[in-house]
Design a protein around this motif. Structure first.
Motif, short mmCIF file in Angstrom:
data_model
loop_
_atom_site.label_atom_id
_atom_site.label_comp_id
_atom_site.label_asym_id
_atom_site.label_seq_id
_atom_site.Cartn_x
_atom_site.Cartn_y
_atom_site.Cartn_z
N LEU A 142 -18.54 33.55 -30.65
CA LEU A 142 -18.03 33.79 -29.29
C LEU A 142 -18.56 32.73 -28.33
O LEU A 142 -17.81 32.13 -27.56
CB LEU A 142 -18.42 35.20 -28.83
N HIS A 143 -19.87 32.49 -28.41
CA HIS A 143 -20.45 31.43 -27.57
C HIS A 143 -19.80 30.08 -27.87
O HIS A 143 -19.43 29.33 -26.97
CB HIS A 143 -21.96 31.33 -27.80
N GLU A 144 -19.68 29.80 -29.18
CA GLU A 144 -19.11 28.53 -29.62
C GLU A 144 -17.69 28.36 -29.07
O GLU A 144 -17.32 27.30 -28.57
CB GLU A 144 -19.10 28.56 -31.15
N TYR A 145 -16.90 29.45 -29.15
CA TYR A 145 -15.51 29.37 -28.70
C TYR A 145 -15.45 29.01 -27.22
O TYR A 145 -14.77 28.05 -26.83
CB TYR A 145 -14.77 30.69 -28.96
N PHE A 146 -16.14 29.78 -26.40
CA PHE A 146 -16.01 29.55 -24.95
C PHE A 146 -16.57 28.19 -24.54
O PHE A 146 -15.99 27.50 -23.71
CB PHE A 146 -16.66 30.69 -24.16
N ARG A 147 -17.68 27.80 -25.12
CA ARG A 147 -18.27 26.50 -24.77
C ARG A 147 -17.32 25.36 -25.19
O ARG A 147 -17.17 24.39 -24.46
CB ARG A 147 -19.65 26.35 -25.40
N SER A 148 -16.67 25.54 -26.34
CA SER A 148 -15.75 24.48 -26.81
C SER A 148 -14.53 24.36 -25.89
O SER A 148 -13.86 23.35 -25.88
CB SER A 148 -15.30 24.75 -28.24
N LYS A 149 -14.26 25.41 -25.12
CA LYS A 149 -13.11 25.39 -24.21
C LYS A 149 -13.51 25.03 -22.78
O LYS A 149 -12.73 25.22 -21.84
CB LYS A 149 -12.44 26.77 -24.21
N GLY A 150 -14.75 24.59 -22.60
CA GLY A 150 -15.19 24.16 -21.27
C GLY A 150 -15.63 25.27 -20.33
O GLY A 150 -15.63 25.10 -19.12
N PHE A 151 -16.01 26.42 -20.88
CA PHE A 151 -16.50 27.53 -20.04
C PHE A 151 -18.00 27.38 -19.81
O PHE A 151 -18.73 26.92 -20.70
CB PHE A 151 -16.26 28.87 -20.74
N TYR A 152 -18.45 27.77 -18.63
CA TYR A 152 -19.90 27.86 -18.35
C TYR A 152 -20.36 29.28 -18.64
O TYR A 152 -19.63 30.24 -18.37
CB TYR A 152 -20.19 27.54 -16.88
N GLU A 153 -21.57 29.41 -19.15
CA GLU A 153 -22.14 30.75 -19.35
C GLU A 153 -22.72 31.19 -18.02
O GLU A 153 -23.52 30.48 -17.41
CB GLU A 153 -23.23 30.70 -20.42
N PHE A 154 -22.31 32.37 -17.57
CA PHE A 154 -22.75 32.87 -16.25
C PHE A 154 -23.26 34.30 -16.39
O PHE A 154 -22.60 35.12 -17.02
CB PHE A 154 -21.59 32.82 -15.25
N GLN A 155 -24.42 34.59 -15.80
CA GLN A 155 -24.98 35.95 -15.88
C GLN A 155 -24.86 36.68 -14.55
O GLN A 155 -25.08 36.08 -13.50
CB GLN A 155 -26.46 35.90 -16.29
N SER A 156 -24.53 37.95 -14.62
CA SER A 156 -24.44 38.78 -13.41
C SER A 156 -25.55 39.84 -13.47
O SER A 156 -26.13 40.07 -14.52
CB SER A 156 -23.07 39.44 -13.34
N PRO A 157 -25.82 40.50 -12.31
CA PRO A 157 -26.90 41.50 -12.34
C PRO A 157 -26.57 42.72 -13.21
O PRO A 157 -25.41 43.09 -13.34
CB PRO A 157 -27.05 41.91 -10.87
N ILE A 158 -27.62 43.31 -13.77
CA ILE A 158 -27.47 44.51 -14.60
C ILE A 158 -27.63 45.76 -13.72
O ILE A 158 -27.00 46.78 -13.96
CB ILE A 158 -28.57 44.52 -15.70
N ILE A 159 -28.50 45.68 -12.72
CA ILE A 159 -28.68 46.81 -11.79
C ILE A 159 -27.82 46.53 -10.57
O ILE A 159 -27.96 45.49 -9.92
CB ILE A 159 -30.16 46.94 -11.39
N ILE A 160 -26.92 47.47 -10.28
CA ILE A 160 -25.93 47.20 -9.22
C ILE A 160 -25.90 48.35 -8.20
O ILE A 160 -26.20 49.50 -8.55
CB ILE A 160 -24.52 47.02 -9.82
N PRO A 161 -25.51 48.04 -6.96
CA PRO A 161 -25.49 49.09 -5.94
C PRO A 161 -24.30 50.03 -6.08
O PRO A 161 -24.30 51.11 -5.50
CB PRO A 161 -25.40 48.30 -4.63
#
Ligand code: 4AD
Ligand code: MG
Length: 432
Positions: A142-161
């Motif tokens: 999955l990582h390999e696929y998205f990176r090969s297509k020019g996607f950046y890995e982005f993290q969002s918060p786990i604890i949300i309001p």
């Protein structure tokens, strides 16, 4: 036993003859007065080892007592042996007992509950060893696929309001005395980041307080999500299809042996590599079901049994698009060509695996968003940032979320999603 070069059992089998040193744990054992037979396992494979009493007179008392899961270092001659479980056998010359094990609590048949309680030990089974290897391939691919297509890995918060897919399945967190929640999706934050990075993805935990007990719901699962600028519905489905095909291809390249151990019929996966996944509208699904004698009133979500009936004609995943707008999440926009429906899709997997991906184009019209939020009983203030991001240079965009364990369940042919993750969390399974 100094100066030995230990190799993996898999490498020893590949070598096939001569002296080898291996180390691992006792998978099975049986003994007689003259011999001790040990099946040794390591991360890579298992192999039969034979110890002759006459070679080990001094150590025999110790050897005779070796039990399941004792850790050992072994040196000996490897040779072909048709009767051995992996076709080879080591005639042992030297043995060192590293760690004792007595009365390993998992013997032959334990029921599912007891295996669940001993999950920390059950991970050593060939079944779990194989699934965890395939899981590693899947997540890597999955990582390999998205990176090969020019996607950046982005993290969002786990604890949300707040702000979510479905209020009732939110887990509460006591956050310094304030009520907050565990995230169900990265999406709303991802859309904010999309305006900066355009093509992003992540593989991260999502949480759902699912009260129903099914074989496809976890309370904590790994959510593979993506968001793309300027994309329309067809482009999103193209990405989803290519991603699934890439993952299956990698698993078939790397994990033939594991699939065999799991007794997975590989022929069931092959059509998904070769054929294009059909794209069928909700309206047409209802027509197909009607021909099968099942009447679903327009506007109702498809139930488990209806999805199964519909999917029985397919051997690849199927995209179902344009579900009724009213039953969809607030961020899914109307299809201008068919305004009663939304620009969205679910990807249903064959062999009764149901929805593995949910995705959509995103609504960017602030007034429409406010209307949908109010209808769902949400507080507009909770979504101020979400409305804010679409107030400055809104563009068409969209994304999807894959239930990573649901994909693993399908690929491995598992009966229950709990086996697609090492330490499952469900309403009734929360330890170890
Ligand atoms: O369909 P869902 O709820 O969609 C979303 O969360 C979107 N915000 C995703 C997006 O567009 N970024 O969840 C997406 C997928 C489902 O298709 C399903 O495969 C999986 O997440 N999923 C679960 N997997 C295991 N256990 C659960 N309780 C799950 N709930 C959803
Ligand atoms: Mg969904």
């Amino acid at each position: 036993m100094e100066d030995k070069k230990f190799i993996l059992i898999e490498e020893a089998i590949k070598k096939g003859k001569g002296k080898v040193s291996v180390r691992g744990w006792v998978y099975r054992e049986r003994g007689s007065n003259e011999f001790k037979f040990i099946i040794l396992r390591d991360a890579s494979d298992i192999i039969q080892c034979v110890l002759e009493r006459k070679k080990f007179e001094r150590q025999w008392k110790e050897i005779d007592k070796i039990q399941i899961e004792t850790s050992l270092k072994i040196t000996g001659e490897i040779k072909k042996d048709k009767r051995a479980p992996t076709g080879y056998e080591i005639n042992v010359d030297e043995i060192e007992i590293v760690g004792k094990s007595e009365n390993f609590p998992i013997q032959k048949t334990l029921n599912e509950e007891l295996l669940g309680d001993r999950r920390h030990l059950w991970l050593r089974s060939r079944k779990m060893n194989s699934i965890l290897k395939i899981r590693s391939t899947v997540i890597g691919a999955l990582h390999e696929y998205f990176r090969s297509k020019g996607f950046y890995e982005f993290q969002s918060p786990i604890i949300i309001p707040g702000g979510a897919e479905e209020g009732p399945t939110l887990f509460e967190v006591n956050y310094f005395g304030r009520k907050m929640y565990l995230t169900q999706t990265w999406q709303l934050y991802a859309e904010a980041a999309m305006y900066s990075l355009e093509k992003i993805y992540c593989v991260a935990p999502s949480f759902r307080a699912e009260k129903s007990k099914t074989n496809r719901h976890l309370a904590e699962y790994w959510h593979t999500e993506m968001e793309v600028a300027w994309a329309d519905l067809d482009e999103l489905m193209d990405y989803a299809e290519e991603m699934i095909k890439h993952v299956i291809k990698r698993v078939l390249e790397k994990n033939r042996k594991e699939l065999e151990i799991l007794k997975r019929d590989i022929k069931k996966l092959e059509p998904s590599l070769k054929k294009k996944f059909p794209r069928i509208r909700y309206d047409d699904v209802l027509k197909i079901l009607k021909n099968k004698g099942i009447n679903v009133p327009w506007g109702k979500d498809l139930r488990t049994i209806e999805e199964e009936k519909f999917m029985e004609d397919y051997d690849t995943p199927v995209f179902v698009t344009n579900y009724p707008k009213e039953i969809m999440a607030f961020y899914k926009p109307r299809d201008p060509k068919n305004p009663k429906t939304a620009l969205c899709f679910d990807l249903l997997a064959p062999e009764n695996n149901h929805e593995i991906i949910g995705g959509s184009v995103r609504e960017t019209n602030i007034e429409e968003l406010k209307k949908s939020l109010k209808k769902k009983g949400e507080k507009i203030e909770d979504y101020f940032y979400y409305l804010d991001i679409h107030s400055y240079g809104a563009i068409p965009h969209g994304g999807f979320g894959l239930g990573t364990e649901r994909l693993i369940k399908w690929i491995c042919g598992l009966d229950d999603i709990k086996d697609a993750i090492a330490f499952p969390r469900t309403i009734s399974r929360w330890r170890p």
